[in-house]
Enzyme design. Structure first.
Site, PDB file in Angstrom:
ATOM      1  N   LYS A 560       7.089  12.657  14.574  1.00 37.36           N
ATOM      2  CA  LYS A 560       5.695  12.960  14.934  1.00 37.36           C
ATOM      3  C   LYS A 560       4.945  11.639  14.916  1.00 37.36           C
ATOM      4  O   LYS A 560       5.468  10.634  14.425  1.00 37.36           O
ATOM      5  CB  LYS A 560       5.073  13.934  13.928  1.00 37.36           C
ATOM      6  CG  LYS A 560       5.289  13.518  12.465  1.00 37.36           C
ATOM      7  CD  LYS A 560       4.844  14.573  11.477  1.00 37.36           C
ATOM      8  CE  LYS A 560       5.793  15.738  11.304  1.00 37.36           C
ATOM      9  NZ  LYS A 560       5.320  16.996  11.883  1.00 37.36           N
ATOM     10  N   LYS A 566      -0.215  12.999   7.944  1.00 37.71           N
ATOM     11  CA  LYS A 566       1.085  13.644   8.131  1.00 37.71           C
ATOM     12  C   LYS A 566       2.054  13.270   7.012  1.00 37.71           C
ATOM     13  O   LYS A 566       3.079  13.900   6.828  1.00 37.71           O
ATOM     14  CB  LYS A 566       1.671  13.273   9.490  1.00 37.71           C
ATOM     15  CG  LYS A 566       0.849  13.807  10.676  1.00 37.71           C
ATOM     16  CD  LYS A 566       1.457  13.362  12.000  1.00 37.71           C
ATOM     17  CE  LYS A 566       0.590  13.655  13.212  1.00 37.71           C
ATOM     18  NZ  LYS A 566       0.729  15.037  13.714  1.00 37.71           N
ATOM     19  N   THR A 670       3.509  21.375  16.776  1.00 37.57           N
ATOM     20  CA  THR A 670       4.320  22.104  17.750  1.00 37.57           C
ATOM     21  C   THR A 670       5.789  21.716  17.577  1.00 37.57           C
ATOM     22  O   THR A 670       6.677  22.515  17.879  1.00 37.57           O
ATOM     23  CB  THR A 670       3.872  21.811  19.198  1.00 37.57           C
ATOM     24  OG1 THR A 670       3.679  20.394  19.339  1.00 37.57           O
ATOM     25  CG2 THR A 670       2.571  22.522  19.522  1.00 37.57           C
ATOM     26  N   LYS A 674       9.515  23.879  17.531  1.00 38.80           N
ATOM     27  CA  LYS A 674      10.738  23.507  18.258  1.00 38.80           C
ATOM     28  C   LYS A 674      11.922  23.469  17.300  1.00 38.80           C
ATOM     29  O   LYS A 674      13.029  23.917  17.635  1.00 38.80           O
ATOM     30  CB  LYS A 674      10.557  22.147  18.937  1.00 38.80           C
ATOM     31  CG  LYS A 674       9.488  22.161  20.030  1.00 38.80           C
ATOM     32  CD  LYS A 674       9.065  20.751  20.476  1.00 38.80           C
ATOM     33  CE  LYS A 674       7.773  20.821  21.284  1.00 38.80           C
ATOM     34  NZ  LYS A 674       7.098  19.511  21.421  1.00 38.80           N
TER      35      LYS A 674
HETATM   36  C1  26Q Z   1     -10.034  10.470  21.935  1.00 35.73           C
HETATM   37  C2  26Q Z   1     -11.007   9.549  22.274  1.00 35.73           C
HETATM   38  C3  26Q Z   1     -10.672   8.233  22.531  1.00 35.73           C
HETATM   39  C4  26Q Z   1      -9.336   7.854  22.491  1.00 35.73           C
HETATM   40  C5  26Q Z   1      -8.370   8.770  22.166  1.00 35.73           C
HETATM   41  C6  26Q Z   1      -8.717  10.079  21.873  1.00 35.73           C
HETATM   42  C7  26Q Z   1      -7.667  11.039  21.504  1.00 35.73           C
HETATM   43  C8  26Q Z   1      -6.482  11.110  22.217  1.00 35.73           C
HETATM   44  C9  26Q Z   1      -5.499  12.015  21.862  1.00 35.73           C
HETATM   45  C10 26Q Z   1      -7.850  11.894  20.439  1.00 35.73           C
HETATM   46  C11 26Q Z   1      -6.862  12.812  20.088  1.00 35.73           C
HETATM   47  C12 26Q Z   1      -5.677  12.867  20.803  1.00 35.73           C
HETATM   48  C13 26Q Z   1      -4.586  13.795  20.472  1.00 35.73           C
HETATM   49  C14 26Q Z   1      -4.634  14.686  19.510  1.00 35.73           C
HETATM   50  C15 26Q Z   1      -3.508  15.562  19.219  1.00 35.73           C
HETATM   51  O1  26Q Z   1      -2.422  15.399  19.740  1.00 35.73           O
HETATM   52  N1  26Q Z   1      -3.703  16.560  18.354  1.00 35.73           N
HETATM   53  C16 26Q Z   1      -2.626  17.487  18.025  1.00 35.73           C
HETATM   54  O2  26Q Z   1      -2.683  18.569  18.951  1.00 35.73           O
HETATM   55  C17 26Q Z   1      -1.564  19.413  18.805  1.00 35.73           C
HETATM   56  C18 26Q Z   1      -1.640  20.457  19.896  1.00 35.73           C
HETATM   57  O3  26Q Z   1      -2.670  21.362  19.618  1.00 35.73           O
HETATM   58  C19 26Q Z   1      -1.533  20.029  17.427  1.00 35.73           C
HETATM   59  O4  26Q Z   1      -0.340  20.759  17.302  1.00 35.73           O
HETATM   60  C20 26Q Z   1      -1.580  18.945  16.351  1.00 35.73           C
HETATM   61  O5  26Q Z   1      -1.712  19.545  15.070  1.00 35.73           O
HETATM   62  C21 26Q Z   1      -2.753  18.006  16.604  1.00 35.73           C
HETATM   63  O6  26Q Z   1      -2.722  16.923  15.696  1.00 35.73           O
END
Ligand code: 26Q
Length: 825
Positions: A560, A566, A670, A674
């Site tokens: 992860k 985590k 997720t 899996k």
């Molecule tokens: C936001 C603004 C600027 C730059 C980056 C971001 C950004 C990009 C990606 C903020 C967050 C993310 C990704 C978050 C993420 O993957 N969260 C996960 O989502 C999964 C699907 O719902 C969950 O299973 C996880 O628990 C959660 O951590």
């Protein structure tokens, strides 16, 4: 103008025959006329590209037919708006969707080629960071398989998530040049480019007695759509994923060319193309970077315009837009779509504000993926006003009207109105995107039961009491096509032999495996599939990473993103404790259960602590793997560049799934699903979807440990002092001291100073508080693993009881609780 026609055009294209000879013909034609090479002179890349185009050809007729059908049926669409899609390799999925795997294998063999070799040539499109992007990919797979009309909208990053390498144990990032060797899965449509404006100012003008606002932008760029096929599983349907790429507009650089400044004109082009150049590799603590906001507005403006234009072409009355589409906001990244739709309706279509707002707020719904306060996006009004002045005005008005509603409902409670304001005043004036999404959407959902509860109670409590019916849960899911059928062929065959093939699209049918947990032959067959998968993994790690892993071990996997919450450090403390027990002589190595621990994790390039933890993990791995005193009983591997492709090999091989976040921190997870579906047992906290996994598989088939979320809150409130755990737990103290002693750093006592002092004096995610409980859980794991038959029973029960976690079920929940759309067959 009437569109061109021809009698033959009624059947748009016909798929080539599903015979080996037919396939060979198509393949050679692609190689010769598409790639321009003879088989005898072709490279593996030529062969891969020709194969991809051959398989693509089989999907073409279905794609065109799906598009034709959609135009005719006028069914409601799902518009999935996501800044990330972590698709994974396409070829295997397309072969599976068309049921052409065996045909392709034989056809290639007859040309002296090996399908597996060609598949390995594909570079996966890594257009996402992790969970959120992968979830989007699973969802569009499920919608296509369920025949739900959906367009996925997103960004075609020229560089996806960086390629991770290790240099002396430290993460070094390399650019992900996924397009370099050709992109056979995409269909660019430069002729359908859309203009996107930025900057400038707004002014009011008199429109026959009505005062209106117009935006006078300062610059614009073009959005070029690239279409990708999203094939349903063997159902004749192919949906579309439309990713946008930025390009300079003619007008933009022509004026500069005319002014004679060639260099400046080329710079303008570079400037425009920067917008979709690279995926931001941060997945929390957003930095409020201007380019990031440009990316967000860029793809959302293209997407909304794209859909509205489709509707306008049909002479559709936009007042009924909510009957034809629900835009799902994948986190706050696309939330600027809300003021964009308002701007189009009010400024361009000249609607009254109230009728525009009534339509807009019925077109969106919002999914939240976090609970970490620092991960909630806000945009400074300064920046917003500079880049999108009209949108800022619209947001202010939405806020004013919303706060008027709040004040009317709670006349004596100005504090509440301030708390709920979309526009925050401290620490700087900024727009809270999650609040805007909540106000504008028909629904707000979290991604697992516990997360949705905490979201309503802790993150958005004022909103959930104001609009209780707006809040709902949809527990995440994963696609069984990619993550069972494709990734785990040996298990899939066993399942199909036992319950028939229907489980692939009806995962609850895995429940029919339950009685076979009692069947000794079935258990033996299941263990054989694990062994096959382990052998396959170890072969891959040998060639991919030069890692040689011992056979016959419990395979313990933690994969992860690297995040403190985590708690990869908790896993490392466990590993170091196992090591310490042996080298200190507290336990005899020959009595230890042989175990291999595998890590996979990328750290955001700017996340210092995460990178230190990677360095520690690699250092621990190097030391343990070289230490003969362990008698080969304990080894640690950290293959670089964990991605979807590696996940497909790692997860099916795992015995033990590590899901050890601090309770209340992981929205869902997720990967946890899996692993369970592939027959690994989970050691985990009561967090995210672990809660639901445990409820389904039963306590006796799950290794639970650690504080519960309320216990975490209480400890937080009472005051948490990590040193107390260090001082009072001899094994913990000894493990931490061993790290500080230089045992993993050639005697350098300062190498891990930051990680260690963070654990001792801060430990925001309470690894030390859960340490003992985690070690106890691992003792239970070892005791259970020794009993092969009982362990196998548990593994089979994990598979049989987790059919709920199909993303098909997630999609059914979204359809009924949020979108009000239905399959369109
Ligand atoms: C936001 C603004 C600027 C730059 C980056 C971001 C950004 C990009 C990606 C903020 C967050 C993310 C990704 C978050 C993420 O993957 N969260 C996960 O989502 C999964 C699907 O719902 C969950 O299973 C996880 O628990 C959660 O951590």
């Amino acid at each position: 103008m009437t569109p061109p026609t021809h009698p033959l055009a009624l059947a748009p294209v016909s798929a080539p025959p599903h015979s080996v000879d037919g396939f060979v013909k198509e393949f050679l034609r692609e190689l010769n006329t598409g790639q321009g090479v003879a088989l005898s002179r072709s490279t593996v890349n030529d062969q891969y590209l020709a194969l991809a185009r051959t398989v693509r050809h089989y999907l073409m007729a279905r794609w065109l037919e799906t598009l034709r059908h959609n135009r005719q049926s006028k069914a409601k669409y799902v518009g999935y708006l996501s800044a990330e899609y972590l698709l994974g390799r396409q070829l295997g999925n397309a072969l599976m969707a068309t049921d052409l795997n065996d045909v392709a294998e034989k056809a290639l063999a007859s040309c002296g080629l090996d399908l597996a070799t060609l598949r390995a040539q594909e570079v996966e499109p890594g257009l996402g960071n992790g969970g959120l992007g992968r979830l989007a990919a699973c969802f569009i797979d499920s919608l296509a398989t369920m025949s739900v009309p959906c367009i996925g909208y997103g960004i075609r990053y020229e560089y996806g998530i960086f390629r991770q390498t290790f240099v002396d144990g430290r993460q070094v990032e390399q650019p992900d040049t996924w397009l370099a060797l050709g992109a056979p899965w995409e269909f660019p449509h430069p002729e359908a480019a859309v203009e996107v404006d930025f900057g400038g100012y707004t002014e009011t003008y008199d429109d026959n007695g009505t005062e209106r606002t117009r935006w006078v932008p300062a610059w614009n760029v073009l959005g070029i759509p690239y279409n990708y096929m999203v094939p349903g599983y063997q159902n004749g349907r192919v949906n579309t994923l439309r990713l946008w790429s930025a390009q300079a507009t003619k007008a933009f650089d022509l004026s500069i060319f005319n002014a004679g400044d060639y260099a400046e004109a080329v710079r303008a082009q570079t400037f425009a193309e920067n917008i979709t150049k690279v995926l931001y590799p941060e997945d929390s603590t957003p930095q409020g970077k201007e380019l990031r906001l440009q990316q967000q507005y860029f793809f959302v403006a293209c997407s909304i315009r794209d859909f509205i234009e489709q509707m306008v072409e049909e002479d559709f009355d936009l007042h009924n837009l909510p009957e034809r589409i629900h835009f799902q906001l994948n986190d706050t990244h696309p939330v600027i779509a809300v003021p964009e739709l308002m701007r189009i309706l009010v400024d361009e279509k000249k609607w009254e504000w109230d009728e525009a707002w009534d339509v807009t707020r019925r077109c969106f719904a919002y999914t939240c993926h976090t609970l970490l306060p620092e991960a909630l996006e806000t945009w400074p009004t300064d920046l917003l006003g500079r880049l999108l002045p009209r949108h800022l005005e619209i947001i202010f008005r939405i806020n004013d009207e919303f706060l008027a509603e709040v004040r009317a409902a709670y006349p004596e409670d100005e504090l509440r109105a301030r708390r709920m304001s979309i526009v925050a005043d401290y620490p700087e004036r900024s727009v809270r995107m999650a609040y805007l999404a909540t106000v504008a959407g028909t629904r707000v959902n979290g991604v697992a039961a516990l997360h949705s509860q905490l979201l309503a109670e802790k993150v958005l409590p004022d909103f959930s009491s104001f609009w209780p019916d707006k809040f709902t849960n949809v527990t995440n899911g994963v696609t069984p096509r990619r993550f069972i059928k494709m990734a785990n062929p040996s298990l899939s065959e066993l399942i199909t032999d036992t319950v028939g093939p229907g489980w692939v699209t009806d995962l609850e049918r895995l429940a029919e495996l339950e009685p076979y947990a009692e069947d000794e032959d079935f258990r033996r067959a299941f263990r054989r599939t694990k062994d096959v998968n382990k052998t396959r993994l170890y072969a891959l790690l040998r060639t991919r990473d030069g890692i040689d892993l011992p056979e016959g071990h419990l395979l313990d996997v933690m994969v992860k993103r690297l995040h403190e919450y985590k708690r990869q450090t908790l896993k490392l403390l466990h590993v170091v404790t196992l090591y310490d027990r042996i080298i200190s002589g507290r336990v005899d190595p020959t009595s230890v259960l042989p175990r291999t621990v595998v890590f996979g994790a990328k750290a955001a390039p700017g996340y210092r602590m995460a990178k230190e933890i990677i360095f520690l993990a690699n250092s621990v791995a190097a030391t343990l793997n070289a230490d003969k005193r362990l008698n080969g009983r304990l080894s640690v591997a950290f293959p670089a560049n964990y991605n979807v492709t590696l996940a497909e090999k790692l997860i099916p091989a795992a015995d033990l799934s590590e899901q050890i976040s601090l309770a209340g921190m992981e929205a869902s997870g997720t990967g946890n699903m899996k692993f369970a579906l592939n027959g690994a047992l989970t050691v985990g906290t009561d967090d995210g979807a672990n809660v639901e996994i445990r409820q389904l598989v039963g306590d006796e088939n799950f290794f639970l440990f650690g504080m519960t979320e309320p216990e975490v809150s209480d400890l937080q409130a009472a005051g948490y002092h990590p040193t107390e755990y260090y001082e009072s737990n001899a094994e913990l103290k000894s493990a931490i001291d061993l790290i500080s002693s230089g045992a993993f750093s050639d005697g350098d006592r300062n190498a891990f100073e930051q990680v260690v002092s963070n654990l001792l004096y801060q430990d925001r995610f309470m690894a030390l508080a859960d340490y003992q409980s985690y070690l106890d859980a691992q003792d239970r794991v070892e005791a259970a693993y020794v009993n092969k038959e009982a362990w196998t029973k548990s593994a089979i029960r994990n598979i049989a009881r987790t059919g709920f976690f199909s993303s098909d079920r997630s999609m059914r929940d979204y359809l009924s609780r949020i979108w009000g759309a239905t399959p369109d067959r």
